[in-house]
Design an enzyme around this catalytic site. Structure first.
Site, short mmCIF file in Angstrom:
data_model
loop_
_atom_site.label_atom_id
_atom_site.label_comp_id
_atom_site.label_asym_id
_atom_site.label_seq_id
_atom_site.Cartn_x
_atom_site.Cartn_y
_atom_site.Cartn_z
N CYS A 346 4.49 -11.96 -1.22
CA CYS A 346 4.45 -11.85 -2.68
C CYS A 346 3.03 -11.88 -3.23
O CYS A 346 2.71 -12.75 -4.04
CB CYS A 346 5.26 -12.98 -3.30
SG CYS A 346 6.91 -13.06 -2.66
N TYR A 347 2.18 -11.03 -2.72
CA TYR A 347 0.86 -10.89 -3.36
C TYR A 347 0.40 -9.45 -3.22
O TYR A 347 0.76 -8.77 -2.26
CB TYR A 347 -0.15 -11.90 -2.83
CG TYR A 347 -0.51 -11.77 -1.37
CD1 TYR A 347 0.28 -12.33 -0.38
CD2 TYR A 347 -1.65 -11.07 -0.98
CE1 TYR A 347 -0.05 -12.21 0.96
CE2 TYR A 347 -1.99 -10.95 0.35
CZ TYR A 347 -1.18 -11.51 1.32
OH TYR A 347 -1.51 -11.38 2.64
#
Ligand SMILES: Cc1ncc(COP(=O)(O)O)c(C=O)c1O
Length: 410
Positions: A346-347
Site C-alpha cells: 500500500c504505497y
C-alpha cells in the site's frame, strides 16, 4: 533474460503451488562455478573461489558449493556458524567484514578460520584473540582502495597503517599471509582489479617476500553476472589473464600466488526468479494500463537499482499466443501494449516497472516472472503484511521445497 530452465520450472511449479514463491536453479550456480573456476585456474593454479554467503545463504546454493570444493566467505559470527553447519571445514572459511566481535574473532582463530583484518583496531583485537596452542592463524590484511569519487574506500587499512599492523602481528607470532583488495560490486571488467593491485604496487612485493608461501592475493567479489546480453561482461578468461598480467608487472609470478575471489552476485543473481500473478488490471484514461501483482517489491528489493527482466507466461497452453514479455516475447504477432507493473503493497513506490511491453490480452491470474532475484533480493526480502514466500528448486521432472515459507507476519 530469464534462463529457459528456470522459466520452465517456474511454470511447472505454478500449476501446483499458489503464488507468490521463488524458484532457484542450483544447476545454474554449478555451471557458473565450474566456468569461473576453470578460467581462473588456467592462470592461477592455486586458486580459491570463496562464495559470498551474504549474497544468498540458501542451503540449496551453499551446500552444493561446499560439495563442489568452494570456500565460504562470511562477514559475521552467525554466518560463520551457518557455514560450519553447511559442512565447510574451518580451513575453507574466510571471515571478512568491517565489524567482528571479540568472541567471534576468538572462535574463528581457535578454529583456524581465515581472518581478513579490516582496521588498525582489529589488528590489536586479532593479536589479543590468539590462543596459545591453537591452529596457526591464517591472517590477511584488507587494504583500502581508491573509489570512483577519488576518495579512499571506508574498508581496509591505509598505507601508513600497514607497517604498524605488521609489527603488532609479528610480535604476536603471526606472519601475514596476504592481502584482500575488495573493489566493490558490479565491476564491468578487469581494469578496476588491475588498478587496485597497482595502487599497492610498493607494498605487495614486500608483503609477498615476508609471507609464508604462497602469497595470498584476494581480489574480493564484484564480478558481474554472465547473462546480461544488453551489456555483456568481460569473459572470465579476460579477468584472469589481466589480473595475472598485473601481478607479473609487480614481479609476482601467477603460479606462485594463491589467488582468491569472493563472488556472490555473479554466481547467484540470475539463478533465482520471483513467481507472481497479475491480481488486478486497471485501465486509466491516460498512460499505460496498470498491472498489480500478488507480490510486492519487498520481495525483490533491488528493482530500482538493478535490471530485473519481467516476463509474462501463458496460464495454460491455449493461452500461448497471448503471452510475451519484455525481452523474450512468446507468441510474437499478437497485439501488444505497454504496462506499468505494481506490487501489492500500500504505497505508491511499490513499482516493479514503469513501462513493460506485454500482450494486450493480459488479465488477472496470468503468471508473471521477475528475474535476477537470486542474489541479495532473496536475503534482503522483508516480511510485510504477508508471510515470506517459500523457495522451490527443480528436481528431475518435479520440484523440491528448499526453504519453508515464513508463517508469520511479525
Ligand atoms: C568482502 C566482500 N566479498 C565479496 C562480496 C560479494 O560481492 P558480489 O556479490 O558483488 O560478488 C562482497 C559484497 O559486498 C564483500 O563485501
Amino acid at each position: 533474460m530469464i534462463e529457459s530452465r528456470l522459466k520452465a520450472a517456474a511454470e511447472r511449479i505454478a500449476r501446483e503451488i499458489p503464488t507468490p514463491f521463488y524458484v532457484v536453479d542450483p544447476g545454474g550456480v554449478e555451471r557458473d562455478f565450474t566456468a569461473m573456476d576453470k578460467a581462473w585456474r588456467e592462470w592461477f593454479p592455486r586458486f580459491t573461489l570463496a562464495y559470498s554467503y551474504k549474497s544468498n545463504p540458501l542451503t540449496a546454493f551453499t551446500r552444493l558449493l561446499c560439495a563442489l570444493g568452494a570456500t565460504a566467505e562470511v562477514v559475521s559470527g552467525p554466518e560463520l556458524e551457518t557455514a560450519l553447519k553447511d559442512g565447510f571445514p574451518p580451513d575453507r572459511i574466510l571471515f571478512d567484514g568491517p565489524v567482528k566481535h571479540a568472541a567471534e574473532l576468538t572462535r574463528a582463530l581457535a578454529l583456524g578460520v581465515g581472518v581478513q583484518i579490516d582496521s588498525a583496531a582489529e589488528v590489536e583485537d586479532v593479536a589479543a584473540a590468539i590462543s596459545e596452542g591453537g591452529p596457526r592463524p591464517r591472517v590477511c590484511l584488507r587494504l583500502a582502495i581508491g573509489t570512483d569519487s577519488g576518495e579512499w574506500s571506508r574498508f581496509g587499512l591505509m598505507p601508513d597503517e600497514v607497517p604498524r599492523a605488521r609489527r603488532i602481528l609479528a610480535d604476536a607470532g603471526v606472519r601475514v599471509r596476504g592481502v584482500h583488495l575488495g573493489v566493490g560490486t558490479l565491476v564491468r571488467g578487469p581494469r578496476t582489479y588491475r588498478a587496485a593491485i597497482r595502487l599497492w604496487r610498493e607494498t605487495l612485493p614486500e608483503l609477498a617476500h615476508d609471507a609464508p608461501e604462497p602469497f595470498v592475493l584476494n581480489i574480493g567479489g564484484g564480478f558481474p553476472p554472465r547473462g546480461d546480453t544488453a551489456d555483456p561482461a568481460a569473459p572470465w578468461a579476460e579477468f584472469a589473464a589481466e589480473v595475472a598480467e598485473e601481478c607479473g608487472l609487480l614481479g609476482l609470478r601467477p603460479r606462485d600466488v594463491h589467488l582468491v575471489v569472493e563472488p556472490g552476485r555473479s554466481l547467484a543473481e540470475e539463478h533465482g526468479v520471483l513467481v507472481a500473478r497479475v491480481a488486478v488490471r486497471k485501465r486509466r484514461a491516460e498512460g499505460p494500463d496498470l498491472l498489480v501483482l500478488d507480490a510486492g517489491t519487498n520481495l525483490a528489493r533491488t528493482v530500482k537499482s538493478r535490471s530485473h527482466p519481467i516476463e509474462f507466461v501463458p496460464s495454460d497452453p491455449d493461452d500461448a499466443a497471448d503471452a510475451g514479455g519484455t525481452r523474450d516475447p512468446i507468441g510474437a504477432g499478437s497485439a501488444r501494449e505497454p504496462y506499468a507493473v505494481y506490487g501489492n503493497n500500500c504505497y505508491e513506490g511499490d513499482v516493479f516497472a514503469r513501462v513493460v511491453d506485454g500482450p494486450s490480452s493480459l488479465r488477472p491470474g496470468q503468471l508473471v516472472l521477475v528475474g535476477s532475484v537470486g542474489a541479495y533480493d532473496m536475503p534482503f526480502a522483508h516480511v510485510w503484511v504477508r508471510p515470506r514466500p517459500p523457495v522451490y528448486a527443480p528436481a528431475g521432472t518435479g520440484h523440491v521445497l528448499v526453504r519453508e515459507p515464513g508463517r508469520a507476519i511479525r
